[in-house]
Design a protein around this motif. Structure first.
Motif, PDB file in Angstrom:
ATOM      1  N   ASN A  14      51.813  31.075  30.642  1.00 47.80           N
ATOM      2  CA  ASN A  14      52.225  29.918  31.418  1.00 47.80           C
ATOM      3  C   ASN A  14      51.597  28.761  31.008  1.00 47.80           C
ATOM      4  OD1 ASN A  14      54.486  30.843  33.262  1.00 47.80           O
ATOM      5  ND2 ASN A  14      53.199  32.132  34.492  1.00 47.80           N
ATOM      6  N   LEU A  15      50.123  28.834  30.812  1.00 51.88           N
ATOM      7  CA  LEU A  15      49.516  27.667  30.456  1.00 51.88           C
ATOM      8  C   LEU A  15      50.005  27.306  28.994  1.00 51.88           C
ATOM      9  CD1 LEU A  15      45.764  28.724  31.644  1.00 51.88           C
ATOM     10  CD2 LEU A  15      46.815  26.480  31.801  1.00 51.88           C
ATOM     11  N   LYS A  16      50.232  28.081  28.026  1.00 48.40           N
ATOM     12  CA  LYS A  16      50.563  27.593  26.522  1.00 48.40           C
ATOM     13  C   LYS A  16      52.083  27.228  26.722  1.00 48.40           C
ATOM     14  CE  LYS A  16      51.152  30.017  22.367  1.00 48.40           C
ATOM     15  NZ  LYS A  16      51.279  31.097  21.443  1.00 48.40           N
ATOM     16  N   LEU A  17      52.776  27.951  27.391  1.00 50.73           N
ATOM     17  CA  LEU A  17      54.169  27.242  27.316  1.00 50.73           C
ATOM     18  C   LEU A  17      54.545  26.169  28.520  1.00 50.73           C
ATOM     19  CD1 LEU A  17      56.206  30.742  27.194  1.00 50.73           C
ATOM     20  CD2 LEU A  17      55.726  29.014  25.410  1.00 50.73           C
ATOM     21  N   LYS A  18      54.045  26.015  29.410  1.00 50.42           N
ATOM     22  CA  LYS A  18      54.022  25.184  30.519  1.00 50.42           C
ATOM     23  C   LYS A  18      52.826  24.372  30.837  1.00 50.42           C
ATOM     24  CE  LYS A  18      57.777  28.216  32.172  1.00 50.42           C
ATOM     25  NZ  LYS A  18      58.010  29.079  33.173  1.00 50.42           N
ATOM     26  N   SER A  20      52.263  21.321  31.642  1.00 51.16           N
ATOM     27  CA  SER A  20      52.347  20.335  32.947  1.00 51.16           C
ATOM     28  C   SER A  20      52.596  21.124  34.144  1.00 51.16           C
ATOM     29  CB  SER A  20      53.733  19.520  32.286  1.00 51.16           C
ATOM     30  OG  SER A  20      54.761  20.595  32.344  1.00 51.16           O
ATOM     31  N   MET A  21      52.886  22.346  34.151  1.00 51.23           N
ATOM     32  CA  MET A  21      52.965  23.123  35.455  1.00 51.23           C
ATOM     33  C   MET A  21      51.352  22.971  36.096  1.00 51.23           C
ATOM     34  SD  MET A  21      54.612  26.758  36.118  1.00 51.23           S
ATOM     35  CE  MET A  21      53.270  27.910  35.731  1.00 51.23           C
ATOM     36  N   PHE A  22      50.395  22.779  35.072  1.00 53.46           N
ATOM     37  CA  PHE A  22      49.033  22.880  35.621  1.00 53.46           C
ATOM     38  C   PHE A  22      48.370  21.369  35.359  1.00 53.46           C
ATOM     39  CE2 PHE A  22      50.139  27.214  34.292  1.00 53.46           C
ATOM     40  CZ  PHE A  22      49.664  27.930  35.205  1.00 53.46           C
ATOM     41  N   PHE A  23      49.190  20.518  35.352  1.00 53.45           N
ATOM     42  CA  PHE A  23      48.899  19.179  35.233  1.00 53.45           C
ATOM     43  C   PHE A  23      48.182  18.821  33.839  1.00 53.45           C
ATOM     44  CE2 PHE A  23      49.444  19.943  39.732  1.00 53.45           C
ATOM     45  CZ  PHE A  23      50.663  19.443  39.984  1.00 53.45           C
ATOM     46  N   LEU A  24      48.489  19.654  32.995  1.00 51.10           N
ATOM     47  CA  LEU A  24      47.686  19.443  31.776  1.00 51.10           C
ATOM     48  C   LEU A  24      48.677  18.745  30.694  1.00 51.10           C
ATOM     49  CD1 LEU A  24      46.092  22.826  31.468  1.00 51.10           C
ATOM     50  CD2 LEU A  24      45.098  20.674  32.096  1.00 51.10           C
ATOM     51  N   ALA A  29      41.309  19.306  24.532  1.00 54.14           N
ATOM     52  CA  ALA A  29      40.450  18.716  25.397  1.00 54.14           C
ATOM     53  C   ALA A  29      40.564  19.148  26.838  1.00 54.14           C
ATOM     54  CB  ALA A  29      40.275  17.301  25.441  1.00 54.14           C
ATOM     55  N   GLN A  30      42.024  18.959  27.394  1.00 55.21           N
ATOM     56  CA  GLN A  30      42.324  19.312  28.671  1.00 55.21           C
ATOM     57  C   GLN A  30      42.327  20.733  28.887  1.00 55.21           C
ATOM     58  OE1 GLN A  30      45.754  17.474  30.520  1.00 55.21           O
ATOM     59  NE2 GLN A  30      44.631  15.514  30.378  1.00 55.21           N
ATOM     60  N   TYR A  31      42.629  21.805  27.732  1.00 55.09           N
ATOM     61  CA  TYR A  31      42.490  22.957  27.954  1.00 55.09           C
ATOM     62  C   TYR A  31      40.973  23.394  28.282  1.00 55.09           C
ATOM     63  CZ  TYR A  31      47.410  24.167  26.806  1.00 55.09           C
ATOM     64  OH  TYR A  31      48.726  24.522  27.109  1.00 55.09           O
TER      65      TYR A  31
END
Length: 127
Positions: A14-18, A20-24, A29-31
């Protein structure tokens, strides 16, 4: 009420594909900021995401004993990396995508999961 932890593979996909779902914004740098913060909060719940990650990358690269995990990720791609934090916040778009790809590849290998679902950060090549 019991709180259940999200499975690591689902979190990584989910972090990789979406992002923006995590406000990234999907940048390296944001990861780094997200995973660092997530790790601190997960230590309190005794589910540390990155516990041992720095040592694992160090053993894998056989160098960089004095570097942080973000610098080690970049060093695994570019051995000439100087380890400067200010430099990895200024990666060009192509280098940033490669850094994100390798970060997820390394995290997946470290956690024993496959976050290799196709996504916008995938590029050809390996570190």
């Amino acid at each position: 009420m019991t709180v259940q932890a999200i499975p690591v593979d689902l979190l990584l996909v989910n972090l990789k594909l979406k992002p923006s779902m995590f406000f990234l914004d999907g940048s390296f740098a944001q990861y780094v900021a997200f995973f660092s913060g997530f790790n601190v909060s997960s230590e309190a719940t005794e589910i540390p995401l990155l516990e041992g990650f720095t040592e694992w990358i160090t053993a894998r690269t056989r160098s960089g004993y004095n570097l942080t995990w973000p610098a080690l990720v970049l060093w695994s791609i570019w051995p000439e990396w100087n380890g400067s934090v200010s430099d990895w916040r200024k990666l060009d778009a192509t280098s940033d995508k490669e850094a994100v790809r390798v970060l997820f590849k390394l995290l997946g290998a470290f956690k024993g999961v496959d976050p290799a679902a196709p996504g916008p950060t995938d590029t050809e090549g390996a570190p």
